[in-house]
Motif scaffolding. Sequence first.
Motif, short mmCIF file in Angstrom:
data_model
loop_
_atom_site.label_atom_id
_atom_site.label_comp_id
_atom_site.label_asym_id
_atom_site.label_seq_id
_atom_site.Cartn_x
_atom_site.Cartn_y
_atom_site.Cartn_z
N THR A 1 0.82 -1.22 0.00
CA THR A 1 0.00 0.00 0.00
C THR A 1 0.85 1.27 0.00
O THR A 1 0.32 2.36 0.21
CB THR A 1 -1.00 0.06 1.17
OG1 THR A 1 -0.32 0.37 2.40
CG2 THR A 1 -1.76 -1.25 1.33
N MET A 2 2.15 1.15 -0.28
CA MET A 2 3.02 2.32 -0.24
C MET A 2 3.03 3.05 -1.58
O MET A 2 2.91 2.45 -2.65
CB MET A 2 4.44 1.92 0.14
CG MET A 2 4.59 1.40 1.56
SD MET A 2 4.20 2.65 2.82
CE MET A 2 2.56 2.11 3.36
N ASN A 3 3.21 4.38 -1.50
CA ASN A 3 3.24 5.26 -2.67
C ASN A 3 4.61 5.93 -2.72
O ASN A 3 4.91 6.81 -1.92
CB ASN A 3 2.13 6.31 -2.55
CG ASN A 3 1.94 7.11 -3.82
OD1 ASN A 3 2.26 6.65 -4.90
ND2 ASN A 3 1.41 8.30 -3.68
N GLN A 4 5.45 5.48 -3.68
CA GLN A 4 6.80 6.01 -3.79
C GLN A 4 6.78 7.42 -4.38
O GLN A 4 6.26 7.63 -5.47
CB GLN A 4 7.65 5.10 -4.69
CG GLN A 4 9.04 5.62 -5.00
CD GLN A 4 9.93 5.76 -3.77
OE1 GLN A 4 10.00 4.85 -2.96
NE2 GLN A 4 10.61 6.88 -3.65
N PRO A 5 7.34 8.43 -3.70
CA PRO A 5 7.42 9.77 -4.30
C PRO A 5 8.24 9.74 -5.59
O PRO A 5 9.33 9.17 -5.63
CB PRO A 5 8.12 10.59 -3.21
CG PRO A 5 7.86 9.85 -1.93
CD PRO A 5 7.86 8.40 -2.30
N LEU A 6 7.70 10.36 -6.63
CA LEU A 6 8.35 10.37 -7.94
C LEU A 6 8.77 11.76 -8.39
O LEU A 6 9.51 11.88 -9.37
CB LEU A 6 7.39 9.80 -9.01
CG LEU A 6 6.81 8.41 -8.81
CD1 LEU A 6 5.90 8.07 -9.98
CD2 LEU A 6 7.91 7.37 -8.67
N ASP A 7 8.31 12.81 -7.71
CA ASP A 7 8.40 14.15 -8.27
C ASP A 7 9.82 14.66 -8.47
O ASP A 7 10.05 15.56 -9.28
CB ASP A 7 7.60 15.15 -7.41
CG ASP A 7 8.02 15.13 -5.95
OD1 ASP A 7 8.28 14.05 -5.41
OD2 ASP A 7 8.08 16.21 -5.34
N GLU A 8 10.81 14.09 -7.75
CA GLU A 8 12.19 14.53 -7.92
C GLU A 8 13.02 13.58 -8.78
O GLU A 8 14.16 13.91 -9.15
CB GLU A 8 12.85 14.67 -6.54
CG GLU A 8 12.19 15.71 -5.64
CD GLU A 8 12.85 15.78 -4.27
OE1 GLU A 8 13.82 15.01 -4.04
OE2 GLU A 8 12.41 16.59 -3.44
N LEU A 9 12.48 12.43 -9.11
CA LEU A 9 13.29 11.41 -9.78
C LEU A 9 13.57 11.75 -11.24
O LEU A 9 14.63 11.40 -11.78
CB LEU A 9 12.61 10.05 -9.68
CG LEU A 9 12.49 9.45 -8.27
CD1 LEU A 9 11.82 8.09 -8.32
CD2 LEU A 9 13.87 9.34 -7.62
N GLY A 10 12.64 12.42 -11.90
CA GLY A 10 12.86 12.78 -13.30
C GLY A 10 14.06 13.67 -13.49
O GLY A 10 14.88 13.47 -14.39
N ALA A 11 14.19 14.68 -12.63
CA ALA A 11 15.34 15.59 -12.72
C ALA A 11 16.64 14.85 -12.44
O ALA A 11 17.67 15.11 -13.08
CB ALA A 11 15.16 16.75 -11.74
#
Length: 418
Positions: free
Chosen positions: A147-157
């Motif tokens: 049920t975990m949600n991995q933060p993605l918002d910084e990975l693209g940069a």
Amino acid sequence: MHPVNPPARLLMGPGPIDADPRVLRALATPLVGQYDPWMTETMNQTQELYRRVFGTRNEATVLVDGTSRAGIEAALVSLLAPGDSVLVPVFGRFGHLLAEIAGRAGATVHTIETEWGQVFPTSVIEDAIVRVRPKLLAVVQGDTSTTMNQPLDELGAICERHGVLFYTDVTASVGGNPLEVDAWGIDAVSAGLQKCLGGPSGSAPLSLSPRAVAVLDTRRSVEAGIREPGDDVSEHPIQSNYLDLAMIIDYWGPRRLNHHTEAASMLYAANECARILLEEGRDAVVERHALAGRAMLEGVRGLGLTVFGDVSHKMHNVVAVEIPDEVHGDAVRSAMLEDHGIEIGTSFGPLHGRVWRIGTMGYNARKDTVVTTLSALEQSLRRGGKSVPQGGGVDAALDVYAGLSAELDAQLDGAVPA
């Protein structure tokens, strides 16, 4: 032999869920030939709808005919050639799935792992990228097994800085949790309909950035004999016909090069899923899932149950509940199904038999379904031998909804700035 007449069920597990009735009606729409002008225009419209769902302007936004796993495999087998290096952060069952599929594509797979119930700090992923130097980072956004949600918002940069392609599987998260493909620098994304999008399994929306399409073009030129494979291991033909995204994109593109016969009924369903979501509004749908998820979370706590994992990184649309020692987990699940017609899930691997997974997603992310499920769970627990507060789950959930109602009333009265 019996007719297809399934029993009435309320699907409150980790997916699939009950499809929206409007999507079921779309599935019954008459078929049209795959090159009929109406059909090709519907395909064009569906592409634009999913650009908006994903938050992207990618021209290469298509449907892969098959379940969400077909979309995952299409992305990985098309972007990864034998010998390519891929990094997979694993925080649940579906990270292991990405690693397996990448390995079957012939890639050299590197994994990092964290305890189930946790996510990765961005710095840990960047350190692994620096160490491994992969061609592709493959990450699950929401893993329903934990049920975990991995933060993605910084990975693209981070990926752009190190020359790495960035792929994410958003099957279980899209629609119910924030996702911004372009703003977050995601190069490839694939999904399915059967979770927060409120449809049946069988179609996999997928989108590729121009950077990802360039990889397909390189591999296509080798396959066509325009160039010979060079030192770059990526210069190999795509090792699938059905899941060859270069060919699928040609089929969906203006040339309409024949690749397969489009699964028309699933196209209609996917179109309606996206249309319904966008009609309600992307932000509003995410907030509806967040509200239903908070209500279910507080509801199970109101029954005296313990929630598994780092709640601050929990997906909006599913909660893992630790099974109390006083009851047999499968017996309670069976009672929920047989006595109440409600399905909840167990889990996999180290969590099998330790937690129940209860979903609030898509068409089922509603107050009435939350309350009905909590009431049935209370009764099933009590009959199974667990003493729980009478009405504690339902009261806690309704308090969450009442709190929202009071907040909205205050905004309307001007007491709280909107």
